[in-house]
Scaffold this motif. Structure first.
Motif, short mmCIF file in Angstrom:
data_model
loop_
_atom_site.label_atom_id
_atom_site.label_comp_id
_atom_site.label_asym_id
_atom_site.label_seq_id
_atom_site.Cartn_x
_atom_site.Cartn_y
_atom_site.Cartn_z
N ARG A 236 -9.62 75.02 14.26
CA ARG A 236 -8.76 74.76 15.41
C ARG A 236 -7.32 74.57 15.00
N ARG A 237 -7.10 73.93 13.85
CA ARG A 237 -5.74 73.68 13.39
C ARG A 237 -5.16 74.84 12.58
N GLU B 176 -9.98 79.60 20.79
CA GLU B 176 -9.32 78.76 21.80
C GLU B 176 -7.90 78.39 21.40
N SER B 177 -7.68 78.17 20.10
CA SER B 177 -6.36 77.78 19.63
C SER B 177 -5.55 78.97 19.10
N GLU B 178 -6.06 80.18 19.37
CA GLU B 178 -5.38 81.43 19.00
C GLU B 178 -5.11 81.55 17.51
N ARG B 179 -6.08 81.12 16.72
CA ARG B 179 -6.02 81.31 15.26
C ARG B 179 -6.78 82.59 14.94
#
Length: 226
Positions: free
Chosen positions: A171-172, A204-207
């Protein structure tokens, strides 16, 4: 009356006022507050004297419930930290109100040497719920992640909502941490209570780079099973 006599009396008056004010300020704090302040400002002598007088070296402040050891870590009070770490009555795994332990706090604050010192002193790497590995993963500190894994941190540890370290790293966007956890055998098929995998967190976090790696691995494992 001569000028020098007046000056002398004035000097004495000012001195008395200063010491009275200092004494009042000191007495306005409870013993617990004074000890907590000593931990914050690396006042080793006060902490040592307090401990030698049978003071509680595991004293916790009231707001967050952080212990003197945790406070010394947060405030980088090195002398106090070293003294408390070696004290025979120190409870290394005492929890704050949010469930954090000293090693969890040090991991979140990216203090690798402190994490190592705590491990050497016997601090528990694994905890129920949130762990030091979760915190190291979420801040993306690869060396602390590696250190914790080397000391048997559970790689698929679950938070209360079943989120694992690799999900947080995905996510990060912490690519190095994600790759390392994959190499060490993290289970990318696990889902949290929302039904999300590490891949879903990355999407979801566009990684996108991390999502692509995880998607490829999941597809490969599906083929292996078939």
């Amino acid at each position: 009356m001569c000028y020098f006599s007046q000056l002398s009396r004035f000097t004495v008056w000012i001195s008395l006022l200063f010491f009275t004010s200092a004494a009042w300020t000191q007495s306005s704090f409870s013993v617990a507050e004074q000890i907590i302040r000593a931990a914050q400002f690396d006042d080793f002598n006060t902490i040592k004297k307090y401990a030698e007088q049978q003071g509680d070296v595991n004293l916790a402040e009231t707001d967050r419930g952080e212990t003197l050891l945790m406070i010394s870590i947060r405030e980088n009070s090195q002398r106090v930290f070293e003294y408390l770490l070696q004290h025979p009555k120190i409870q290394l795994d005492q929890r704050a109100k949010n469930g954090d332990t000293a090693i969890m706090l040090a991991s979140y604050l990216e203090q690798k040497n402190t994490v190592q010192r705590l491990i050497d002193a016997g601090a528990q790497v694994n905890q129920e719920g949130w762990t030091a590995l979760h915190y190291a993963a979420v801040v993306g500190h690869l060396e602390i992640v590696q250190l914790l894994i080397a000391h048997y941190a559970y790689i698929d540890a679950e938070t209360p909502n079943k989120t694992t370290p690799i999900m947080l790293a995905a996510r990060r966007g912490e690519m190095k941490v994600v790759n390392f956890l994959i190499e060490e055998g993290a289970d990318i098929s696990l889902k949290n209570m929302l039904g999300w995998t590490a891949y879903d967190f990355a999407v979801e976090s566009e990684r996108r780079d991390i999502a692509a790696i995880l998607q490829k691995l999941m597809q490969a494992r599906i083929k292996e099973r078939n």
